[in-house]
Write a protein that holds these residues in place. Sequence first.
Motif, PDB file in Angstrom:
ATOM      1  N   VAL A  50      10.944  54.229   1.189  1.00 13.49           N
ATOM      2  CA  VAL A  50      10.623  54.042  -0.232  1.00 13.49           C
ATOM      3  C   VAL A  50       9.438  53.092  -0.475  1.00 13.49           C
ATOM      4  CG1 VAL A  50      11.489  52.980  -2.365  1.00 13.49           C
ATOM      5  CG2 VAL A  50      12.811  54.786  -1.260  1.00 13.49           C
ATOM      6  N   PRO A  51       9.373  51.917   0.187  1.00 15.12           N
ATOM      7  CA  PRO A  51       8.233  51.029  -0.104  1.00 15.12           C
ATOM      8  C   PRO A  51       6.880  51.665   0.211  1.00 15.12           C
ATOM      9  CG  PRO A  51       9.953  49.838   1.063  1.00 15.12           C
ATOM     10  CD  PRO A  51      10.342  51.293   1.113  1.00 15.12           C
ATOM     11  N   SER A  52       6.849  52.597   1.175  1.00 19.56           N
ATOM     12  CA  SER A  52       5.559  53.203   1.525  1.00 19.56           C
ATOM     13  C   SER A  52       5.072  54.161   0.443  1.00 19.56           C
ATOM     14  CB  SER A  52       5.624  53.886   2.892  1.00 19.56           C
ATOM     15  OG  SER A  52       6.693  54.784   2.936  1.00 19.56           O
ATOM     16  N   LEU A  53       5.930  54.500  -0.529  1.00 22.31           N
ATOM     17  CA  LEU A  53       5.457  55.272  -1.685  1.00 22.31           C
ATOM     18  C   LEU A  53       4.522  54.424  -2.533  1.00 22.31           C
ATOM     19  CD1 LEU A  53       8.845  56.818  -2.877  1.00 22.31           C
ATOM     20  CD2 LEU A  53       7.047  57.961  -1.569  1.00 22.31           C
ATOM     21  N   PHE A  54       4.795  53.114  -2.559  1.00 26.51           N
ATOM     22  CA  PHE A  54       4.012  52.219  -3.418  1.00 26.51           C
ATOM     23  C   PHE A  54       2.879  51.551  -2.659  1.00 26.51           C
ATOM     24  CE2 PHE A  54       8.367  52.430  -4.918  1.00 26.51           C
ATOM     25  CZ  PHE A  54       8.162  52.904  -6.203  1.00 26.51           C
ATOM     26  N   HIS A  55       3.066  51.438  -1.340  1.00 30.01           N
ATOM     27  CA  HIS A  55       2.058  50.773  -0.517  1.00 30.01           C
ATOM     28  C   HIS A  55       1.696  51.750   0.590  1.00 30.01           C
ATOM     29  CE1 HIS A  55       2.733  47.076  -2.689  1.00 30.01           C
ATOM     30  NE2 HIS A  55       4.027  47.319  -2.581  1.00 30.01           N
ATOM     31  N   ARG A  83      -0.350  52.403   2.943  1.00 32.91           N
ATOM     32  CA  ARG A  83      -0.657  52.148   4.349  1.00 32.91           C
ATOM     33  C   ARG A  83       0.376  51.243   5.007  1.00 32.91           C
ATOM     34  NH1 ARG A  83      -5.364  52.449   1.945  1.00 32.91           N
ATOM     35  NH2 ARG A  83      -5.457  50.224   1.596  1.00 32.91           N
ATOM     36  N   SER A  84       1.603  51.252   4.491  1.00 30.30           N
ATOM     37  CA  SER A  84       2.607  50.379   5.106  1.00 30.30           C
ATOM     38  C   SER A  84       3.342  51.110   6.228  1.00 30.30           C
ATOM     39  CB  SER A  84       3.555  49.818   4.045  1.00 30.30           C
ATOM     40  OG  SER A  84       4.063  50.837   3.235  1.00 30.30           O
ATOM     41  N   ALA A  85       4.605  51.477   6.029  1.00 27.14           N
ATOM     42  CA  ALA A  85       5.382  52.013   7.153  1.00 27.14           C
ATOM     43  C   ALA A  85       5.210  53.523   7.308  1.00 27.14           C
ATOM     44  CB  ALA A  85       6.858  51.682   6.952  1.00 27.14           C
ATOM     45  N   ARG A 112       6.477  45.847   9.518  1.00 24.51           N
ATOM     46  CA  ARG A 112       6.218  44.645  10.326  1.00 24.51           C
ATOM     47  C   ARG A 112       5.606  43.518   9.487  1.00 24.51           C
ATOM     48  NH1 ARG A 112       4.536  48.939  13.325  1.00 24.51           N
ATOM     49  NH2 ARG A 112       5.811  49.417  15.136  1.00 24.51           N
ATOM     50  N   PRO A 113       6.381  43.038   8.520  1.00 21.33           N
ATOM     51  CA  PRO A 113       5.847  42.000   7.638  1.00 21.33           C
ATOM     52  C   PRO A 113       5.625  40.684   8.382  1.00 21.33           C
ATOM     53  CG  PRO A 113       8.206  42.221   7.300  1.00 21.33           C
ATOM     54  CD  PRO A 113       7.801  43.342   8.227  1.00 21.33           C
ATOM     55  N   ALA A 114       4.674  39.914   7.897  1.00 23.70           N
ATOM     56  CA  ALA A 114       4.448  38.585   8.463  1.00 23.70           C
ATOM     57  C   ALA A 114       5.583  37.640   8.097  1.00 23.70           C
ATOM     58  CB  ALA A 114       3.121  38.029   7.947  1.00 23.70           C
TER      59      ALA A 114
END
Length: 228
Positions: free
Chosen positions: A110-115, A117-119, A161-163
Amino acid sequence: MIDQIVVDARDLTRVFGTSPPRTAIEGVDLRVHSAEFVAVFGPSGSGKSTLLSIVGGLDTGYRGTATLLGRDLAAMSDRELSRLRGAHVGFVFQAFHLLDHLSVLDNVLVPSLFHPRSASMDDAREALRKVGLHDRMSDPTTALSGGQRQRVAIARAIAHRPALLICDEPTGNLDADTAAQIIDIFTSLNRDDGATVLCATHDTRIAEAASRTIELRDGRVVAAEVSP
Ligand SMILES: Nc1ncnc2c1ncn2[C@@H]1O[C@H](COP(=O)(O)OP(=O)(O)O)[C@@H](O)[C@H]1O
Ligand SMILES: [Mg+2]
């Protein structure tokens, strides 16, 4: 891994409302280095969530200075804060916040829908493997126990892989045995993967698992300890 200051907060004060004003935290300092596991410990109402919201870039109504990965949060627009969070922070909350009509795997994506180039799909699968749910990927989250649901939420928070992994009372809704399994996951993410974990809790077992604890009482730091 290069040692990096992930969070640097100085003299943070947050006051809510005006009549009367309520001081949630006052004069709080917090510094978190990469690969640390820091517990923010204290009773309900001591200011833990307020502190995490500020350093996670969710609340800008504070006084003092707060930097995340070297960026001054007060100088950033809402849009920039959203991008910074999406790229570099993962959040885990007490109440899981899953989308129950989606599968386990889709929840992690789900978060990669908003961001965008994330997961990736592979990242999501790898995150589910780390939390031990690789054999439940296509199940609806409604088929899972509370502990398994929290593991989905953890996979969702770490897939890109968040900081910094920020957890707010992650075991608050779980029984003791299930909570212990969740704590083991944070411990192994920190120890084996070098994840930087900042965790608000009143669970003494999380404080024991952490490499360092800061204790809040009535919005002030009353103790700071390093685990033996
Ligand atoms: N949005 C808000 N509006 C008004 N008061 C708030 C708000 N958020 C927190 N507070 C107050 O700030 C204090 C600290 O709250 P909080 O940070 O949620 O503590 P904790 O997470 O340790 O339980 C409490 O007295 C709480 O009522
Ligand atoms: Mg709280």
